[in-house]
Design an enzyme around this catalytic site. Structure first.
Site, PDB file in Angstrom:
ATOM      1  N   CYS A 104       0.917 -11.230   4.961  1.00 42.94           N
ATOM      2  CA  CYS A 104       1.168 -10.782   4.233  1.00 42.94           C
ATOM      3  C   CYS A 104       1.627 -10.539   2.537  1.00 42.94           C
ATOM      4  O   CYS A 104       2.928 -10.925   2.845  1.00 42.94           O
ATOM      5  CB  CYS A 104       1.811  -8.893   5.099  1.00 42.94           C
ATOM      6  SG  CYS A 104       1.927  -7.575   4.068  1.00 42.94           S
ATOM      7  N   MET A 314      -2.964  -3.973  -0.951  1.00 43.66           N
ATOM      8  CA  MET A 314      -2.477  -5.589  -0.216  1.00 43.66           C
ATOM      9  C   MET A 314      -2.588  -6.247  -1.352  1.00 43.66           C
ATOM     10  O   MET A 314      -3.233  -6.749  -2.091  1.00 43.66           O
ATOM     11  CB  MET A 314      -3.170  -5.893   0.847  1.00 43.66           C
ATOM     12  CG  MET A 314      -3.621  -4.496   2.128  1.00 43.66           C
ATOM     13  SD  MET A 314      -5.194  -3.640   1.004  1.00 43.66           S
ATOM     14  CE  MET A 314      -6.774  -4.849   1.135  1.00 43.66           C
TER      15      MET A 314
END
Length: 395
Positions: A104, A314
């Site tokens: 992430c 993201m």
């Protein structure tokens, strides 16, 4: 009826970039969860509140979106020249599994802050004032991330005037460098091509760029599948037929990229690869109502995460965008106008983001990128102990 008392586990709830998640020190987890396996996954599922057939994660710390159904485990690094090992778990909302296949990028911005505050960075490496450089080993993909964390009076500085589209309030800027961001051990372009033709049943033959950088990503021209590239979440997330189409593209792209051996495996690998649509710059209104002018961006990008259009972008996908933009001939590069570039500013549903990357072509024709750089912010939202029923390992 049996009674399972709750156990308490030290944890910190943090925002990093446009995501948030529950952070743990490895040593604070129950012994059974300190190693990979079913017990660890069961614990994290219970912490986040999954699987939830209602899709709300009401009985857990999750926020019922891919951006808020996240967990992080940190420990002192055993790698030379690194401070901390960072393991990321993307928790499915409605299914009983944790996806460990990728990183992430947004929460990467919070890893340095958490590591410093938790004593995982050697004291002699932490300045009282200035910038603390935290060397992070991203254990999911085996890559180095360097976070530049501001320090004031011996503590991590979290407040400031840095504004990030997709985050309501300003905070302190954290610069994050993703070193050698080609994902894993494979080639940056798994097929050897910057552009491929991908046959997708029920959709047709699509021109795509498939890249392993930051996170495996499949880029498709927006107009090839009926979009403009200026869409907001409601235009796609409320359309079950569209979501099914994107999942079919994702599954067949994963197979072509060598990430799975059989198409059925895609259902158990939801976190990667990502699918993103790209388009030349165009005016649009962001989800906040903010007007984004075509002249202020190089291109528009919309990306899906865990089966839904992301509300912003993201961080790992931003790395993929920046890397692909730096390589002539990719769909991202062409949407941005083509040519050579070391940075790109793209529009996303919440606003804009700038990411830099420098690409070089080797003598044998392969591309490599030394690093991709972007600025994010991070903040502790709550710290203390999270509680879960003590029979989690029996799940």
């Amino acid at each position: 009826m049996s009674h399972a008392p709750q156990i308490k586990i030290p944890a910190t709830y943090m925002r990093g970039g446009t995501s948030k998640g529950v952070f743990f020190r490895l040593e604070d987890l129950p012994a059974a969860a300190q190693v990979p396996g079913a017990a660890r996954d069961a614990l994290l599922l219970r912490v986040i509140g999954s699987p939830d057939p209602y899709g709300k994660q009401t009985d857990g710390m999750g926020g019922a979106t891919s951006s808020t159904s996240k967990t992080v485990i940190l420990s002192r690094s055993g790698k030379p020249d690194h401070d901390v090992d960072y393991l990321f778990g993307q928790v499915s909302i409605d299914k009983p599994f944790v996806d460990w296949s990728g990183n992430c990028g947004n929460l990467s911005a919070a890893v340095g802050s958490f590591a410093i505050a938790s004593g995982l960075v050697a004291a002699d490496r932490v300045p009282r004032d200035g910038i603390c450089t935290v060397r992070i080993w991203q254990a999911n993909i085996g890559k180095t991330i360097v976070a530049h964390v501001p320090m004031t009076d011996g503590e991590v500085q979290e407040t400031g005037d840095f504004e990030l589209d997709g985050v309501t309030f300003p905070a302190a800027e954290v610069q994050v460098e993703f070193m050698d961001p080609a994902d894993g051990e494979g080639a940056m372009f798994p097929t050897g091509n910057v552009v491929d033709e991908l046959d997708v049943p029920g959709v047709g033959t699509l021109t795509v760029t498939m890249i392993n950088a930051g996170i495996p990503t499949i880029f498709v021209n927006a107009d090839a599948i009926g979009y403009t590239g200026t869409e907001l979440q409601e235009a796609i997330n409320g359309d079950e037929k569209a979501l099914a189409m994107f999942e079919t593209i994702r599954a067949h792209g994963a197979l072509r990229m060598g990430l799975i051996s059989h198409i059925e495996e895609a259902a158990q690998r939801q976190h990667t690869p990502k699918v993103a649509i790209v388009a030349p710059p165009a005016d649009y209104a962001a989800s906040s109502g903010k007007a984004i002018a075509a002249g202020d961006i190089d291109l528009n990008v919309r990306a899906l995460s865990m089966g839904k259009l992301h509300h912003a972008m993201m961080g790992t996908a931003a790395v993929a965008i920046g890397t692909a933009a730096a390589i002539p001939g990719t769909l991202v590069n062409l949407a941005a106008g083509g040519g050579e570039r070391t940075a790109v500013r793209f529009g996303h549903p919440s606003g804009t983001l700038r990411v830099g990357a420098e690409a070089v072509q080797t003598d044998d024709g392969h591309w490599s990128v030394t690093k991709a750089v972007m600025s994010r912010s991070a903040r502790v939202l709550m710290e203390g102990r999270v509680r879960v029923p003590g029979d989690f390992d029996a799940a």
